[in-house]
Design a protein around this motif. Structure first.
Motif, PDB file in Angstrom:
ATOM      1  N   GLN A  80       0.830  -1.201   0.000  1.00 13.46           N
ATOM      2  CA  GLN A  80       0.000   0.000   0.000  1.00 13.46           C
ATOM      3  C   GLN A  80       0.868   1.258   0.000  1.00 13.46           C
ATOM      4  O   GLN A  80       0.545   2.241  -0.647  1.00 13.46           O
ATOM      5  N   ALA A  81       1.989   1.190   0.717  1.00 13.67           N
ATOM      6  CA  ALA A  81       2.873   2.353   0.789  1.00 13.67           C
ATOM      7  C   ALA A  81       3.525   2.649  -0.553  1.00 13.67           C
ATOM      8  O   ALA A  81       3.975   3.759  -0.807  1.00 13.67           O
ATOM      9  N   GLN A  82       3.587   1.638  -1.443  1.00  6.44           N
ATOM     10  CA  GLN A  82       4.190   1.830  -2.764  1.00  6.44           C
ATOM     11  C   GLN A  82       3.152   1.690  -3.871  1.00  6.44           C
ATOM     12  O   GLN A  82       3.479   1.350  -5.001  1.00  6.44           O
ATOM     13  N   SER A  83       1.878   1.914  -3.536  1.00  5.23           N
ATOM     14  CA  SER A  83       0.796   1.653  -4.487  1.00  5.23           C
ATOM     15  C   SER A  83       0.925   2.487  -5.762  1.00  5.23           C
ATOM     16  O   SER A  83       1.489   3.568  -5.766  1.00  5.23           O
ATOM     17  N   SER A  84       0.355   1.924  -6.824  1.00  3.02           N
ATOM     18  CA  SER A  84       0.418   2.555  -8.134  1.00  3.02           C
ATOM     19  C   SER A  84      -0.990   2.707  -8.695  1.00  3.02           C
ATOM     20  O   SER A  84      -1.953   2.167  -8.157  1.00  3.02           O
ATOM     21  N   THR A  85      -1.115   3.431  -9.795  1.00  2.56           N
ATOM     22  CA  THR A  85      -2.413   3.582 -10.454  1.00  2.56           C
ATOM     23  C   THR A  85      -2.627   2.518 -11.503  1.00  2.56           C
ATOM     24  O   THR A  85      -3.631   2.529 -12.198  1.00  2.56           O
ATOM     25  N   GLY A 145      -0.461   8.576   7.961  1.00  2.00           N
ATOM     26  CA  GLY A 145      -0.460   9.963   7.526  1.00  2.00           C
ATOM     27  C   GLY A 145       0.426  10.902   8.307  1.00  2.00           C
ATOM     28  O   GLY A 145       0.337  12.124   8.134  1.00  2.00           O
ATOM     29  N   PHE A 146       1.301  10.380   9.150  1.00  2.00           N
ATOM     30  CA  PHE A 146       2.180  11.256   9.927  1.00  2.00           C
ATOM     31  C   PHE A 146       3.280  11.855   9.061  1.00  2.00           C
ATOM     32  O   PHE A 146       3.806  12.925   9.356  1.00  2.00           O
ATOM     33  N   TYR A 147       3.653  11.158   7.988  1.00  2.00           N
ATOM     34  CA  TYR A 147       4.667  11.658   7.058  1.00  2.00           C
ATOM     35  C   TYR A 147       4.569  10.848   5.776  1.00  2.00           C
ATOM     36  O   TYR A 147       3.910   9.814   5.718  1.00  2.00           O
ATOM     37  N   GLU A 148       5.235  11.350   4.745  1.00  2.00           N
ATOM     38  CA  GLU A 148       5.301  10.633   3.478  1.00  2.00           C
ATOM     39  C   GLU A 148       6.442   9.630   3.537  1.00  2.00           C
ATOM     40  O   GLU A 148       7.527   9.947   4.044  1.00  2.00           O
ATOM     41  N   MET A 149       6.191   8.452   3.020  1.00  2.00           N
ATOM     42  CA  MET A 149       7.222   7.424   3.036  1.00  2.00           C
ATOM     43  C   MET A 149       8.368   7.821   2.115  1.00  2.00           C
ATOM     44  O   MET A 149       8.159   8.186   0.961  1.00  2.00           O
ATOM     45  N   TYR A 150       9.595   7.741   2.631  1.00  2.00           N
ATOM     46  CA  TYR A 150      10.775   8.069   1.846  1.00  2.00           C
ATOM     47  C   TYR A 150      11.446   6.781   1.383  1.00  2.00           C
ATOM     48  O   TYR A 150      11.715   5.892   2.185  1.00  2.00           O
ATOM     49  N   THR A 151      11.653   6.696   0.092  1.00  2.00           N
ATOM     50  CA  THR A 151      12.352   5.550  -0.474  1.00  2.00           C
ATOM     51  C   THR A 151      13.702   6.012  -1.009  1.00  2.00           C
ATOM     52  O   THR A 151      13.767   6.963  -1.790  1.00  2.00           O
ATOM     53  N   PRO A 152      14.809   5.393  -0.591  1.00  2.00           N
ATOM     54  CA  PRO A 152      16.127   5.786  -1.090  1.00  2.00           C
ATOM     55  C   PRO A 152      16.177   5.788  -2.614  1.00  2.00           C
ATOM     56  O   PRO A 152      15.505   4.996  -3.275  1.00  2.00           O
ATOM     57  N   ARG A 153      16.982   6.675  -3.176  1.00  2.00           N
ATOM     58  CA  ARG A 153      17.031   6.817  -4.627  1.00  2.00           C
ATOM     59  C   ARG A 153      17.453   5.539  -5.342  1.00  2.00           C
ATOM     60  O   ARG A 153      16.971   5.231  -6.418  1.00  2.00           O
ATOM     61  N   PHE A 154      18.371   4.785  -4.699  1.00  2.00           N
ATOM     62  CA  PHE A 154      18.849   3.585  -5.384  1.00  2.00           C
ATOM     63  C   PHE A 154      17.771   2.502  -5.439  1.00  2.00           C
ATOM     64  O   PHE A 154      17.910   1.527  -6.152  1.00  2.00           O
ATOM     65  N   LEU A 155      16.673   2.684  -4.653  1.00  2.00           N
ATOM     66  CA  LEU A 155      15.559   1.743  -4.714  1.00  2.00           C
ATOM     67  C   LEU A 155      14.399   2.288  -5.524  1.00  2.00           C
ATOM     68  O   LEU A 155      13.364   1.662  -5.615  1.00  2.00           O
ATOM     69  N   THR A 156      14.564   3.461  -6.096  1.00  3.32           N
ATOM     70  CA  THR A 156      13.462   4.111  -6.795  1.00  3.32           C
ATOM     71  C   THR A 156      13.636   4.029  -8.293  1.00  3.32           C
ATOM     72  O   THR A 156      14.708   4.283  -8.819  1.00  3.32           O
ATOM     73  N   ASN A 157      12.558   3.685  -8.956  1.00  5.22           N
ATOM     74  CA  ASN A 157      12.529   3.685 -10.410  1.00  5.22           C
ATOM     75  C   ASN A 157      12.249   5.111 -10.866  1.00  5.22           C
ATOM     76  O   ASN A 157      11.155   5.622 -10.682  1.00  5.22           O
TER      77      ASN A 157
END
Length: 450
Positions: A80-85, A145-157
């Motif tokens: 859910q934290a990485q959900s897509s459309t 909803g306390f903050y936006e989930m941060y994903t490290p850049r090397f794990l991000t497409n």
């Protein structure tokens, strides 16, 4: 129109999860016999393709046990934290997550098969548990909803950062795989034995990876359809509140894993404090809600947290005030194998060994379902019952016993002849589905050693 479709998607999502959980529950009672049947087929075939197929089916059948249930809120929360459309994207994330679990399962399985170490011993390591709790808490508060989930850049497409990354989902799956890894059954012991006999680490890894894929199929389905909650950008406040519920589930899992390394009374008081902090937040959110559905949900969560505070507080008080942990049904268990061996030789009785661990959820279920039954207790008292904590590596006698009896993990139950110290009979997770009368009948022939 969009609102109607959104609610329809939400209903389908929730119904899919409920139906899958109900399906698992209904089949749980039959999974033991089916897994035994598949295990026999696995042993009888020489074809590698058929072995892999049977291993896959065996993993799927063994997923219908309490071992896999703690993974459901974790799976939902992470995906859910990485959900897509995109539904295809959500499926890809769930698949990457499942493959991460399978890889961890295969690696730990190979370590168990080739080193003789307990399968899932990582869950007895406080550092591993604290890292897992930190991950779950981070995801939980992000979903609340306390903050936006941060994903490290090397794990991000970079091309589709909004929808999460496959590498990130795989990494989370690999970390989360330690949750399911401690649970064992005769079917998995069989797979590990075959891997050991093969002597080919590549084929062994392939078989255990396939087993892990089969085990994570329900999580793949749940992950795919749970992610569809946020399929539409116009999901509205309903979906935001539903994500908060999943966040609370993840927070509950933090307390579940903490009790492996922290006294239960401390965990319960932490739960009470957390509920007291969150309850006013939900009350405030309910008062500020602009829609009736959101207002009802927030008031409902407020009431639920108040009830949880009272329930957990009462249990925490009782647990704190307890001076001893002795119970009538637990008093007969010995805790040292050397003492049990000596007593068995003196009384000319077989030894019944219960190999367990604090992190084993199905062990606790078997304890409650079977070992508190009066008839089972009477049958065990005709033997010499001893309970061994596999997470305690300081006892050399117990460590040698686990290696000698090829105990790869928990739960494992052994019936040992004290004269030769050989294993006469072995049980595993299938005792969860065994009724008391049937188990007593199995023990009856061994009531006296001749």
């Amino acid at each position: 129109m969009n609102k109607h479709i959104t609610h329809k998607n939400y209903s389908i999502t929730i119904l899919s999860i409920i139906c899958l959980l109900s399906y698992n529950t209904l089949l749980c009672a039959e999974s033991s016999s089916w897994s035994s049947y598949i295990s026999n087929l696995l042993q009888s075939t020489d074809s590698l393709a058929l072995k892999l197929f049977f291993v896959l089916i065996l993993g799927l059948l063994l997923s219908l046990t309490p071992c896999i249930y703690p993974m459901i809120p974790i799976t939902v929360g992470i995906l859910q934290a990485q959900s897509s459309t995109s539904m295809l994207r959500n499926f890809s994330l769930a698949l990457a997550y499942s493959m991460g679990i399978a890889c961890t399962f295969a690696a730990l399985g190979l370590a168990a098969a080739f080193t003789g170490q307990m399968f899932g011993n990582l869950m007895s390591n406080p550092i591993v548990i604290l890292a897992l709790v930190a991950l779950l808490a981070y995801l939980a508060f992000a979903m609340m909803g306390f903050y936006e989930m941060y994903t490290p850049r090397f794990l991000t497409n970079n091309k589709n950062a909004q929808g999460g990354s496959l590498s990130g989902a795989f990494l989370f799956g690999a970390v989360s795989g330690t949750v399911a890894s401690p649970c064992l059954s005769p079917g998995l012991i069989l797979v590990l034995s075959i891997v050991t006999a093969l002597g080919n680490k590549l084929l062994g890894f392939l078989m255990l990876f396939t087993f892990g894929i089969g085990l994570s199929i329900p999580l793949l389905i749940i992950g795919t359809f749970s992610s569809s909650i946020s399929l539409l950008p116009q999901a509205g406040m309903w979906m935001v509140e539903i994500k908060k519920i999943f966040g609370l589930l993840l927070l509950g899992m933090c307390f579940y894993f903490l009790h492996f390394i922290v006294p239960l009374s401390v965990v319960l008081w932490l739960a009470v404090a957390t509920a007291l902090i969150l309850a006013p937040l939900y009350l405030r959110a309910a008062q500020r809600s602009t829609t009736s559905s959101s207002k009802i949900l927030n008031y409902g969560m407020y009431a639920l947290l108040l009830a949880a505070t009272i329930g957990a507080g009462s249990q925490a008080y009782k647990t704190t005030c307890q001076t001893t942990g002795d119970h009538t049904h637990h008093a007969f268990w010995l805790t040292d194998y050397s003492d049990a061996l000596q007593q068995a030789r003196t009384s000319n009785a077989y030894i019944f060994v219960d190999i367990t661990a604090p992190y084993c959820s199905i062990c606790s279920a078997i304890e409650q379902n079977l070992f508190t039954n009066d008839h089972v207790v009477s049958a065990l008292q005709k033997l010499v019952p001893v309970r061994i904590d596999s997470s305690d590596t300081t006892n050399a006698v117990h460590t040698n016993l686990l290696k000698q009896c090829k105990v790869f993990g928990v739960p494992t139950f052994l019936l040992i002849d004290p004269k030769t110290e050989t294993v006469i009979k072995r049980w595993g997770g299938e005792l969860y589905d065994t009724c008391a009368q049937a188990f007593v009948a199995e023990l009856e022939p061994y009531s006296n050693l001749h």
